[in-house]
Scaffold this motif. Structure first.
Motif, PDB file in Angstrom:
ATOM      1  N   ILE A  44     -74.861  -9.445 -15.421  1.00  0.00           N
ATOM      2  CA  ILE A  44     -76.331  -9.490 -15.413  1.00  0.00           C
ATOM      3  C   ILE A  44     -76.853 -10.108 -16.726  1.00  0.00           C
ATOM      4  N   ILE A  45     -76.143  -9.865 -17.835  1.00  0.00           N
ATOM      5  CA  ILE A  45     -76.517 -10.472 -19.124  1.00  0.00           C
ATOM      6  C   ILE A  45     -75.884 -11.853 -19.259  1.00  0.00           C
TER       7      ILE A  45
ATOM      8  N   ILE B 297     -79.694  -1.082 -12.696  1.00  0.00           N
ATOM      9  CA  ILE B 297     -78.294  -0.818 -12.308  1.00  0.00           C
ATOM     10  C   ILE B 297     -77.806   0.486 -12.946  1.00  0.00           C
TER      11      ILE B 297
ATOM     12  N   ALA C 153     -83.329  -9.730 -17.396  1.00  0.00           N
ATOM     13  CA  ALA C 153     -81.950  -9.214 -17.404  1.00  0.00           C
ATOM     14  C   ALA C 153     -81.920  -7.764 -17.884  1.00  0.00           C
TER      15      ALA C 153
ATOM     16  N   TRP D 218     -76.792   0.026 -24.796  1.00  0.00           N
ATOM     17  CA  TRP D 218     -75.961  -1.172 -24.715  1.00  0.00           C
ATOM     18  C   TRP D 218     -76.810  -2.407 -24.412  1.00  0.00           C
TER      19      TRP D 218
ATOM     20  N   LEU E 299     -72.938  -5.142 -14.425  1.00  0.00           N
ATOM     21  CA  LEU E 299     -73.871  -5.034 -15.553  1.00  0.00           C
ATOM     22  C   LEU E 299     -73.614  -6.139 -16.593  1.00  0.00           C
ATOM     23  N   VAL E 300     -72.357  -6.384 -16.887  1.00  0.00           N
ATOM     24  CA  VAL E 300     -72.001  -7.419 -17.864  1.00  0.00           C
ATOM     25  C   VAL E 300     -72.449  -8.794 -17.368  1.00  0.00           C
TER      26      VAL E 300
END
Lengths: 188, 96
Positions: free
Chosen positions: A178-179, B59, B52, B80, A175-176
């Motif tokens: 992805i940004i 996800i 994104a 978040w 997830l991190v």
């Protein structure tokens, strides 16, 4: 209709840890964006030195590894311990691909004499991506421990919280990125 | 955690995976070939940021299994995503 739970999958403690980690990365991302706003030309110029093909491969590797982890959880829910361990092994391998490609990227920059103090862009690029790199490494260790226990029959269809806990951490790492991928490599 | 369905020809999680792969390729292509595509940089940046956000939500919902959770934890990934994305969006838009 599937019944909804009050708790997220896995151990609640990992979710508190995940929230803390996501908070740190959010601060990091905001710091990058606001610092860039003060040095737009510098950031745009040195962003061009990054290899977006490497970043693409790494994004595909992490998404694929996350998918393998989802399949591992599905396998243990069906009481297939060996299959669960195999899917986790495949996820770890994709994490390995990420580390190798990222190391190649670092080698390229370090060979060109780039360091943390070269300029503000590289300071953010190196510290942000290396911080994430360490999380990938940590995730692989967690998945390896879970895979080993699954292989030894330590989880079953009625007791698989550990698999979900490891999976949740690994998805957070994905997830991190992805940004991070569009922020550092694409947005200008 | 997963989106498996035994009687489905293709597992829902596989469809989500393929969607994530497609959106990743789209992000990369927009960055790589924007000289030819000719999008204004602000449009390019906000488009890939939006992609994104979508990927992150997929996800969270399908891989982390939060779509099957109710209460505050259901929205942890959404919140978040929105927090840094709004700060990033503001910082980038103010720099043009």
């Amino acid at each position: 209709m599937t019944e909804k739970n009050r708790q997220p999958p896995g151990d609640l403690a990992i979710w508190i840890f995940i929230c803390a980690e996501l908070g740190v990365f959010a601060v990091f991302f905001a710091a990058y964006a606001f610092t860039r706003a003060q040095h737009v030309e510098l950031f745009n110029r040195y962003q061009q030195t990054l290899n977006s093909n490497y970043a693409l491969i790494n994004t595909l590797a992490l998404i694929t590894s996350s998918y393998f982890v989802v399949r591992a959880v599905a396998a243990i829910r069906d009481d297939h311990q060996r299959s669960c361990a195999r899917w986790l092994g495949a996820a770890i391998a994709m994490g390995g691909v990420f580390l190798v490609v990222k190391s190649m990227e670092y080698h390229h920059h370090f060979s060109a004499g780039v360091t943390l103090s070269t300029n503000t862009f590289y300071m953010f690029y190196l510290s942000l991506t290396f911080f994430h790199f360490m999380h990938v490494l940590m995730g692989m260790v967690i998945l390896a421990a879970v895979a080993l226990k699954a292989r030894r029959g330590g989880y079953s269809a009625s007791a698989y919280t550990g698999v979900e806990t490891g999976a949740s951490y690994w998805h957070m790492v994905d997830l991190v990125w992805i940004i991070l991928f569009p922020l550092v490599y694409v947005m200008r | 955690m997963t989106t498996t369905r035994r009687n489905a020809l293709v597992r829902p999680c596989t469809i989500i995976y393929l969607l994530l792969i497609g959106l990743t390729l789209l992000t990369w292509a927009l960055g790589r070939f924007n000289d030819r595509i000719g999008l204004p940089v602000a449009t390019l940046s906000m488009t890939v940021l939006g992609i994104a956000l979508l990927k992150g939500q997929l996800i969270g919902d399908f891989f982390m299994g939060l779509r099957r959770v109710r209460g505050a934890w259901r929205w942890v990934v959404t919140l978040w995503l929105l927090l840094p994305a709004s700060l990033i969006g503001y910082a980038f838009l103010s720099s043009y």
